[in-house]
Design a protein around this motif. Structure first.
Motif, mmCIF file in Angstrom:
data_model
loop_
_atom_site.group_PDB
_atom_site.id
_atom_site.type_symbol
_atom_site.label_atom_id
_atom_site.label_comp_id
_atom_site.label_asym_id
_atom_site.label_seq_id
_atom_site.Cartn_x
_atom_site.Cartn_y
_atom_site.Cartn_z
ATOM 1 N N VAL A 242 1.991 -23.192 -14.669
ATOM 2 C CA VAL A 242 1.422 -21.958 -14.121
ATOM 3 C C VAL A 242 0.259 -21.441 -14.972
ATOM 4 O O VAL A 242 -0.830 -21.166 -14.449
ATOM 5 C CB VAL A 242 2.516 -20.872 -13.973
ATOM 6 N N GLN A 243 0.467 -21.287 -16.265
ATOM 7 C CA GLN A 243 -0.558 -20.673 -17.112
ATOM 8 C C GLN A 243 -1.878 -21.445 -17.048
ATOM 9 O O GLN A 243 -2.948 -20.850 -16.868
ATOM 10 C CB GLN A 243 -0.084 -20.603 -18.568
ATOM 11 N N GLU A 244 -1.791 -22.766 -17.164
ATOM 12 C CA GLU A 244 -3.002 -23.583 -17.154
ATOM 13 C C GLU A 244 -3.725 -23.513 -15.810
ATOM 14 O O GLU A 244 -4.959 -23.476 -15.757
ATOM 15 C CB GLU A 244 -2.650 -25.048 -17.481
ATOM 16 N N THR A 245 -2.944 -23.459 -14.725
ATOM 17 C CA THR A 245 -3.556 -23.378 -13.391
ATOM 18 C C THR A 245 -4.196 -22.016 -13.172
ATOM 19 O O THR A 245 -5.309 -21.930 -12.627
ATOM 20 C CB THR A 245 -2.505 -23.656 -12.298
ATOM 21 N N VAL A 246 -3.523 -20.953 -13.604
ATOM 22 C CA VAL A 246 -4.096 -19.600 -13.500
ATOM 23 C C VAL A 246 -5.420 -19.528 -14.268
ATOM 24 O O VAL A 246 -6.418 -18.997 -13.766
ATOM 25 C CB VAL A 246 -3.096 -18.532 -14.004
ATOM 26 N N ASP A 247 -5.451 -20.085 -15.472
ATOM 27 C CA ASP A 247 -6.688 -20.091 -16.272
ATOM 28 C C ASP A 247 -7.807 -20.827 -15.543
ATOM 29 O O ASP A 247 -8.957 -20.362 -15.493
ATOM 30 C CB ASP A 247 -6.443 -20.763 -17.630
ATOM 31 N N THR A 248 -7.477 -21.980 -14.977
ATOM 32 C CA THR A 248 -8.466 -22.794 -14.259
ATOM 33 C C THR A 248 -9.055 -22.030 -13.081
ATOM 34 O O THR A 248 -10.273 -22.004 -12.870
ATOM 35 C CB THR A 248 -7.812 -24.105 -13.764
ATOM 36 N N ILE A 249 -8.181 -21.395 -12.306
ATOM 37 C CA ILE A 249 -8.637 -20.674 -11.104
ATOM 38 C C ILE A 249 -9.434 -19.424 -11.489
ATOM 39 O O ILE A 249 -10.421 -19.078 -10.823
ATOM 40 C CB ILE A 249 -7.434 -20.339 -10.187
ATOM 41 N N LYS A 250 -9.051 -18.763 -12.589
ATOM 42 C CA LYS A 250 -9.811 -17.596 -13.057
ATOM 43 C C LYS A 250 -11.256 -17.979 -13.384
ATOM 44 O O LYS A 250 -12.193 -17.255 -13.049
ATOM 45 C CB LYS A 250 -9.143 -16.989 -14.301
ATOM 46 N N ILE A 251 -11.426 -19.113 -14.063
ATOM 47 C CA ILE A 251 -12.771 -19.566 -14.408
ATOM 48 C C ILE A 251 -13.556 -19.897 -13.144
ATOM 49 O O ILE A 251 -14.732 -19.517 -13.013
ATOM 50 C CB ILE A 251 -12.710 -20.778 -15.368
ATOM 51 N N LEU A 252 -12.911 -20.546 -12.198
ATOM 52 C CA LEU A 252 -13.564 -20.875 -10.929
ATOM 53 C C LEU A 252 -14.007 -19.607 -10.198
ATOM 54 O O LEU A 252 -15.157 -19.502 -9.748
ATOM 55 C CB LEU A 252 -12.598 -21.689 -10.058
ATOM 56 N N GLN A 253 -13.106 -18.629 -10.101
ATOM 57 C CA GLN A 253 -13.416 -17.392 -9.377
ATOM 58 C C GLN A 253 -14.509 -16.586 -10.077
ATOM 59 O O GLN A 253 -15.401 -16.033 -9.430
ATOM 60 C CB GLN A 253 -12.140 -16.566 -9.204
ATOM 61 N N TYR A 254 -14.447 -16.537 -11.409
ATOM 62 C CA TYR A 254 -15.454 -15.774 -12.169
ATOM 63 C C TYR A 254 -16.830 -16.415 -12.009
ATOM 64 O O TYR A 254 -17.840 -15.728 -11.856
ATOM 65 C CB TYR A 254 -15.058 -15.704 -13.643
#
Length: 260
Positions: A242-254
């Motif tokens: 979860v944590q790694e995927t959340v980080d990945t998606i945050k960077i994509l969205q930002y």
């Protein structure tokens, strides 16, 4: 969507979270890491998996759902194809039914119709025990699209409204390596049907077989496929990490926000 398998034989984390206390500890870790939904499964659907009897599946899942809803303010999904497990899970507080067989088993349509919870309809060719032996399609995208149209019509016939339906193309469920990646590359095509999409590629053999990586070495591949799914329009990403995927998606969205 964080995965919680309360099974002894799931392909990635089988046997780790079969006790309620260890399950709750893992749920807390996933919530802290940014999960919005916890998906609870009591029967492995990996290729070659054996069927689980009803009583056993109920025993594995219902106490865990009750304990999670008692302790945490988090949406819970029940990953099952059995009508009675769906019914008992909803009574225990489940917020979503996630069915790899798309409500095709006896009584499932009626259980969901008589509730107010949403349902995720997944495409699978064949059954878990044999689905990977020789999957064949006339046209991969057209065939899966047609399956979804049939299942959505069956849902609406019994009163399950459009607003309660999600779709999952079923990565790894009766698809070859090439078919899985063609599906991922064209995931946005399914947005035409007008439903939110769920994508579940985490740690699957489509990653291991392409990269020649064991299950515990598939994080990078899982993150890459998660990012591609979000870019293709997926609304829910079902993952172990979860944590790694959340980080990945945050960077994509930002990064998307920064586009001129």
């Amino acid at each position: 969507m964080g995965i919680l398998n309360v099974t002894p034989d799931s392909f990635s984390d089988g046997g780790k979270y079969t006790a309620v206390n260890t399950a709750l500890e893992q749920v807390e870790r996933m919530i802290d890491a940014g999960a919005s939904i916890i998906d609870i499964g009591g029967e492995s659907t990996r290729p070659g998996a054996v069927d689980v009897v009803l009583a056993e599946e109920l025993q594995r899942t219902i106490p865990v759902i009750e304990a999670i809803k008692e302790r945490f303010d988090i949406a819970v999904s029940i990953d099952t194809s059995k009508a009675l497990v769906m019914k008992e899970a909803i009574l225990a507080g489940a917020d979503l039914v996630n069915d790899v067989r798309a409500l095709q088993e006896e009584g499932c349509l009626e259980v969901v119709a008589n509730s107010n919870v949403p349902v995720c309809l997944m495409h699978m060719q064949g059954q878990p025990r044999t689905m990977q032996s020789n999957p064949q399609y006339q046209d991969l995208l057209v065939d899966i699209m047609g399956f979804f149209e049939q299942r959505v019509a069956a849902c609406q016939q019994v009163g399950i409204g459009k607003e309660r339906i999600l779709l999952d193309p079923g990565f790894g469920f009766g698809k070859t390596l090439e078919q899985n990646y063609r599906l991922l590359a064209n995931l946005s095509q399914f947005k035409k049907l007008g439903f939110p999409l769920l994508s579940g590629t985490s740690r699957k053999s489509m990653i291991g077989n392409l990269l020649n990586r064991e299950v515990n070495e598939r994080l990078a591949g899982s993150l890459a496929t998660a990012m591609l799914a979000v870019q293709q329009g997926a609304s829910i990403i079902r993952v172990h990490d979860v944590q790694e995927t959340v980080d990945t998606i945050k960077i994509l969205q930002y990064t998307h926000q920064m586009q001129a």
